[in-house]
Enzyme design. Structure first.
Site, PDB file in Angstrom:
ATOM      1  N   GLY A  12       0.837  -1.206   0.000  1.00  0.00           N
ATOM      2  CA  GLY A  12       0.000   0.000   0.000  1.00  0.00           C
ATOM      3  C   GLY A  12       0.870   1.254   0.000  1.00  0.00           C
ATOM      4  O   GLY A  12       1.959   1.245   0.561  1.00  0.00           O
ATOM      5  N   ARG A  73       1.264  -5.222  -5.267  1.00  0.00           N
ATOM      6  CA  ARG A  73       1.488  -6.250  -4.236  1.00  0.00           C
ATOM      7  C   ARG A  73       1.999  -7.541  -4.870  1.00  0.00           C
ATOM      8  O   ARG A  73       1.845  -8.617  -4.309  1.00  0.00           O
ATOM      9  CB  ARG A  73       0.184  -6.505  -3.478  1.00  0.00           C
ATOM     10  N   ASP A 104       5.263  -4.839   6.148  1.00  0.00           N
ATOM     11  CA  ASP A 104       5.810  -6.135   6.570  1.00  0.00           C
ATOM     12  C   ASP A 104       5.795  -7.181   5.462  1.00  0.00           C
ATOM     13  O   ASP A 104       6.723  -7.982   5.363  1.00  0.00           O
ATOM     14  CB  ASP A 104       5.163  -6.631   7.865  1.00  0.00           C
ATOM     15  N   THR A 127       4.688   2.417   6.468  1.00  0.00           N
ATOM     16  CA  THR A 127       3.266   2.092   6.608  1.00  0.00           C
ATOM     17  C   THR A 127       2.616   3.105   7.536  1.00  0.00           C
ATOM     18  O   THR A 127       3.215   3.519   8.535  1.00  0.00           O
ATOM     19  CB  THR A 127       2.982   0.677   7.170  1.00  0.00           C
ATOM     20  N   ILE A 128       1.405   3.470   7.188  1.00  0.00           N
ATOM     21  CA  ILE A 128       0.673   4.369   8.085  1.00  0.00           C
ATOM     22  C   ILE A 128       0.349   3.646   9.401  1.00  0.00           C
ATOM     23  O   ILE A 128       0.087   4.284  10.406  1.00  0.00           O
ATOM     24  CB  ILE A 128      -0.627   4.898   7.448  1.00  0.00           C
ATOM     25  N   ASP A 129       0.362   2.304   9.381  1.00  0.00           N
ATOM     26  CA  ASP A 129      -0.092   1.531  10.543  1.00  0.00           C
ATOM     27  C   ASP A 129       0.907   1.509  11.706  1.00  0.00           C
ATOM     28  O   ASP A 129       0.533   1.152  12.818  1.00  0.00           O
ATOM     29  CB  ASP A 129      -0.379   0.079  10.132  1.00  0.00           C
ATOM     30  N   ASP A 131       3.131  -0.637  12.349  1.00  0.00           N
ATOM     31  CA  ASP A 131       3.137  -1.980  12.962  1.00  0.00           C
ATOM     32  C   ASP A 131       4.367  -2.816  12.605  1.00  0.00           C
ATOM     33  O   ASP A 131       4.381  -4.019  12.866  1.00  0.00           O
ATOM     34  CB  ASP A 131       1.861  -2.734  12.550  1.00  0.00           C
ATOM     35  N   ARG A 164     -25.199  14.039  19.398  1.00  0.00           N
ATOM     36  CA  ARG A 164     -25.068  12.698  18.821  1.00  0.00           C
ATOM     37  C   ARG A 164     -23.808  11.996  19.303  1.00  0.00           C
ATOM     38  O   ARG A 164     -22.853  12.627  19.736  1.00  0.00           O
ATOM     39  CB  ARG A 164     -24.924  12.808  17.294  1.00  0.00           C
ATOM     40  N   GLY A 172      -5.282   0.789  10.410  1.00  0.00           N
ATOM     41  CA  GLY A 172      -4.286   0.328  11.379  1.00  0.00           C
ATOM     42  C   GLY A 172      -4.013  -1.153  11.274  1.00  0.00           C
ATOM     43  O   GLY A 172      -3.233  -1.708  12.035  1.00  0.00           O
ATOM     44  N   ARG A 173      -4.767  -1.807  10.361  1.00  0.00           N
ATOM     45  CA  ARG A 173      -4.669  -3.257  10.216  1.00  0.00           C
ATOM     46  C   ARG A 173      -4.848  -3.933  11.578  1.00  0.00           C
ATOM     47  O   ARG A 173      -5.835  -3.639  12.237  1.00  0.00           O
ATOM     48  CB  ARG A 173      -3.367  -3.633   9.529  1.00  0.00           C
ATOM     49  N   ARG A 269     -23.949   8.278  14.568  1.00  0.00           N
ATOM     50  CA  ARG A 269     -23.534   8.316  13.161  1.00  0.00           C
ATOM     51  C   ARG A 269     -22.125   7.750  13.025  1.00  0.00           C
ATOM     52  O   ARG A 269     -21.336   7.779  13.971  1.00  0.00           O
ATOM     53  CB  ARG A 269     -23.527   9.759  12.651  1.00  0.00           C
ATOM     54  N   VAL A 276      -8.446   8.207   2.849  1.00  0.00           N
ATOM     55  CA  VAL A 276      -8.028   9.597   3.096  1.00  0.00           C
ATOM     56  C   VAL A 276      -6.795   9.599   4.007  1.00  0.00           C
ATOM     57  O   VAL A 276      -5.909  10.450   3.875  1.00  0.00           O
ATOM     58  CB  VAL A 276      -9.198  10.369   3.754  1.00  0.00           C
ATOM     59  N   GLN A 277      -6.743   8.603   4.906  1.00  0.00           N
ATOM     60  CA  GLN A 277      -5.627   8.534   5.865  1.00  0.00           C
ATOM     61  C   GLN A 277      -4.283   8.244   5.197  1.00  0.00           C
ATOM     62  O   GLN A 277      -3.230   8.418   5.780  1.00  0.00           O
ATOM     63  CB  GLN A 277      -5.895   7.425   6.906  1.00  0.00           C
ATOM     64  N   ARG A 278      -4.337   7.743   3.980  1.00  0.00           N
ATOM     65  CA  ARG A 278      -3.111   7.355   3.284  1.00  0.00           C
ATOM     66  C   ARG A 278      -2.708   8.355   2.208  1.00  0.00           C
ATOM     67  O   ARG A 278      -1.629   8.228   1.624  1.00  0.00           O
ATOM     68  CB  ARG A 278      -3.352   6.009   2.603  1.00  0.00           C
TER      69      ARG A 278
HETATM   70  O1  F6P Z   1      -1.330  -1.134   5.667  1.00  0.00           O
HETATM   71  C1  F6P Z   1      -1.903   0.092   5.356  1.00  0.00           C
HETATM   72  C2  F6P Z   1      -3.359  -0.064   5.141  1.00  0.00           C
HETATM   73  O2  F6P Z   1      -3.817   1.192   4.784  1.00  0.00           O
HETATM   74  C3  F6P Z   1      -4.159  -0.638   6.310  1.00  0.00           C
HETATM   75  O3  F6P Z   1      -4.341   0.287   7.330  1.00  0.00           O
HETATM   76  C4  F6P Z   1      -5.405  -1.093   5.619  1.00  0.00           C
HETATM   77  O4  F6P Z   1      -6.051  -2.114   6.325  1.00  0.00           O
HETATM   78  C5  F6P Z   1      -4.859  -1.609   4.336  1.00  0.00           C
HETATM   79  O5  F6P Z   1      -3.651  -0.922   4.085  1.00  0.00           O
HETATM   80  C6  F6P Z   1      -5.750  -1.444   3.131  1.00  0.00           C
HETATM   81  O6  F6P Z   1      -5.061  -1.967   2.034  1.00  0.00           O
HETATM   82  P1  F6P Z   1      -5.525  -2.005   0.523  1.00  0.00           P
HETATM   83  O7  F6P Z   1      -4.785  -0.931  -0.183  1.00  0.00           O
HETATM   84  O8  F6P Z   1      -5.093  -3.358   0.050  1.00  0.00           O
HETATM   85  O9  F6P Z   1      -7.013  -1.832   0.492  1.00  0.00           O
END
Ligand code: F6P
Length: 345
Positions: A12, A73, A104, A127-129, A131, A164, A172-173, A269, A276-278
């Protein structure tokens, strides 16, 4: 003869990849080394999609999200034919080393390509995660946390106006780093992470208690792999299978919002922040970290530190064995969870 170093980005994408590429090229220029950009992860080496990277090709990319090299990938170890083609292209371009930038999965592949097939490889964790083992931080994480923080800030005002509950699902996987940091920074009322299965009854009690005390709104940050305790499992089999797919997590926020509304009667909600986080420009922290990793990776290649990865420990950038990166998923630090929990109940 000057060094010829390949670089690829795989898995990713995440903010900061371009900063690494730029740093490797800029550091290489001062050694008169040639950097070859491999397109779309390992696919570029399989399909002979490789081009030299010069100072001018990396000009202006520091603030850009994504990766100018593209990503995929594709796992080269899955077919003998791929390995043969990689071998042929490796020789064609006369590569002395390959810098692989990835999470990883990519780092595991890098380790196997070095250990099983003797390719001279250096890893850079991304990785944004956050981990990946062996390093305190990965670049991309700080940017993702900033995005979550801004979203939680914005949700506060609309939650308060409408009385609300707002559930915010974050990535974050299998770890809760983004949820915990984003939740603490944004002042979320509840943070739910995979490392600590949650009790819906406790979440609902907390929401009700806040309401009785005059705060008729709550913000709940839930990580995409957070799970209820087994004895309180309110998910249907179909939901469980849909939400916790290893290859693509997501959806716990919807179910949680539905259950909180049903249990408390308070309008709830869901906001799913998703990709967006990536996306977008990296924060200053991530630009600096990615640049330091790029410079270090080049210097590790010069030093022939094969099978090693650039990492940050404390505030020092160091070289660590790739084995450490892939040994296990780096779970959320308990001290961070403890801080998040102080504000929950
Ligand atoms: O590892 C980064 C990540 O953005 C995870 O937080 C998320 O679960 C995953 O990748 C989503 O991956 P993909 O691009 O395969 O949908």
């Amino acid at each position: 003869m000057s060094l010829r170093i390949g670089i690829l980005t795989a898995g990713g994408d995440c903010p900061g990849l371009n900063a690494v590429i730029r740093a490797v090229v800029r550091r290489a220029t001062s050694e008169a080394a040639l950097v070859l950009g491999v397109k779309n992860g390992w696919l570029g080496l399989i399909e002979d999609d490789i081009e030299p990277l010069t100072r001018s090709s990396v000009r202006g990319i520091l603030p850009r999200g994504g990766t100018i090299l593209g990503t995929s990938r594709v796992n080269p170890l899955e077919s003998a034919e791929s390995l043969e083609r990689i071998d042929a292209n490796w020789k064609k371009y006369g590569l002395d080393a390959l810098i692989t930038v990835g999470g990883d999965g990519t780092l595991r592949t890098a380790l196997d390509m070095w250990r099983l097939h003797d390719y001279p490889i250096i890893g850079v964790p991304k990785t944004i995660d956050n981990d990946v083992g062996g390093t305190d931080f990965t670049f991309g994480f700080d940017t993702a946390v900033s995005i979550v923080t801004e979203a939680v800030d914005r949700l506060h005002s609309t939650a308060e106006s409408h009385h609300r509950v707002m559930v915010v699902e974050v990535m974050g996987r299998h770890t809760g780093w983004i949820a915990a940091y984003g939740g603490i920074a944004g002042g979320a009322d509840v943070v739910l992470v995979p490392e600590h299965p949650f009790r819906l009854s406790r979440v609902c009690d907390f929401v009700r208690q806040r309401s009785h005390e005059g705060s008729a709104f709550s913000i709940i940050v839930v990580a995409e792999d957070a799970r209820p305790v087994p004895e309180e499992n309110f998910l249907t089999d179909e939901e469980r299978q849909r939400i916790y797919r290893h290859e693509r997590l997501g959806g716990i926020g919807d179910v949680l919002a539905r259950e909180i509304e049903r249990e408390t009667g308070i309008q709830t909600r869901i906001t799913k922040l998703g990709y967006v986080q990536r996306g977008g420009t990296p924060t200053a922290f991530d630009r600096v970290l990615a640049t330091r990793f790029g410079v270090k990776a080049f210097e590790m290649a010069v030093g022939r530190e094969w099978g090693q990865m650039a990492a940050i420990r404390g505030n020092r950038v160091v070289s660590v064995p790739l084995e450490e990166a892939v040994a296990s998923i780096k779970q959320l630090d308990e001290e961070i969870y403890h801080v998040a929990e102080i504000f929950f109940g």
